[in-house]
Design a protein around this motif. Sequence first.
Motif, mmCIF file in Angstrom:
data_model
loop_
_atom_site.group_PDB
_atom_site.id
_atom_site.type_symbol
_atom_site.label_atom_id
_atom_site.label_comp_id
_atom_site.label_asym_id
_atom_site.label_seq_id
_atom_site.Cartn_x
_atom_site.Cartn_y
_atom_site.Cartn_z
ATOM 1 N N SER A 1 0.834 -1.200 0.000
ATOM 2 C CA SER A 1 0.000 0.000 0.000
ATOM 3 C C SER A 1 0.866 1.246 0.000
ATOM 4 O O SER A 1 1.764 1.387 0.836
ATOM 5 N N GLY A 2 0.614 2.150 -0.932
ATOM 6 C CA GLY A 2 1.310 3.423 -0.963
ATOM 7 C C GLY A 2 2.605 3.402 -1.734
ATOM 8 O O GLY A 2 3.161 2.346 -2.055
ATOM 9 N N TRP B 1 2.793 7.890 0.095
ATOM 10 C CA TRP B 1 1.765 8.542 -0.731
ATOM 11 C C TRP B 1 0.716 7.511 -1.121
ATOM 12 O O TRP B 1 1.029 6.467 -1.697
ATOM 13 N N GLY B 2 -0.535 7.797 -0.783
ATOM 14 C CA GLY B 2 -1.608 6.854 -1.071
ATOM 15 C C GLY B 2 -1.761 5.770 -0.029
ATOM 16 O O GLY B 2 -2.726 4.999 -0.063
ATOM 17 N N SER C 1 -4.863 10.722 2.966
ATOM 18 C CA SER C 1 -4.437 9.603 2.118
ATOM 19 C C SER C 1 -3.102 9.831 1.429
ATOM 20 O O SER C 1 -2.439 8.874 1.029
ATOM 21 N N GLN C 2 -2.675 11.110 1.281
ATOM 22 C CA GLN C 2 -1.469 11.392 0.518
ATOM 23 C C GLN C 2 -0.449 12.190 1.328
ATOM 24 O O GLN C 2 -0.167 13.356 1.033
#
Length: 293
Positions: free
Chosen positions: A195-196, A214-215, A237-238
Amino acid sequence: MADETITILDRRRLELGEGPSYDALTDTVHWIDILGRTLYEMPMETRRIAAHPLPRMASEIHGVDEHRQIMAMDDGLYLRDRASGALELHLPLEADDPQTRSNDGNVHPSGALWIGTMGRRAETGAGAIYHYRKGRITKLFGNISIPNGICFSPDGATGYFCDTATNHLLRVAVDPLTGLPTGEPNPFHDQTGQSGHHDGACTASDGTIFIASWGGRAVLVLSPEGEVVRRIDVPASQPTCPAFIGRRADRMILTTAWEHMTPDEISLDEQAGMTFLLNPGVLGVGLPHVEIA
């Protein structure tokens, strides 16, 4: 267990919050909205935040002396007068390529500055990482899409960086006295399939690396061996970049962004683009001012 409470430092929702840094010369914190062309400044004593509009996109700012700062902008390195905010071009950087701009960067313990560049639309391989010290810019690495994760071990002997597009954090041996690489980059941490994506980073006094995901709604803490030893959840989220702040380097600022999000995504991600303050649970490393002569 460290107290990982996150509080909101500034509720303004920046399109691309980036480049947080602490200036020990003035006990002041700075960060930037790259796409919003705004510099934010917060003295630690008052915690009053001032917003300074910029004529160009910028991505990082660091102290030079009591009167000046150095700022990486979309066509070069500029000297900024602290009192007036006036900008003076110091050295061009990819000024002949209007399709690129500066991105992530950091100060090496020697006082050298590493600066990343990238395509304005994140074009594949359009960016690079440069080294600046005492009036000279040297290209270090090319063919990078989104340079990020630039930071250094406390002893200045190791540099870290990544291409967010490939999601691999690399490490490279560095001369502690000059900040110049002495070897070739090697894989350090692979975030592919997780994730990310790796974004901005900073190092703690114990050698751990704090890197924004990020993400991924998180800041990951990596050991000096490249293993994830902790995950700090973020209410946006970022997240884009953390930095240790304060005279003791015992607090951390974290910037975030709403870039590339749809209006519906922005409305659901209520704290996207806000700037946060957190307790990292470990002390950071005080960075020197940048050597320009």
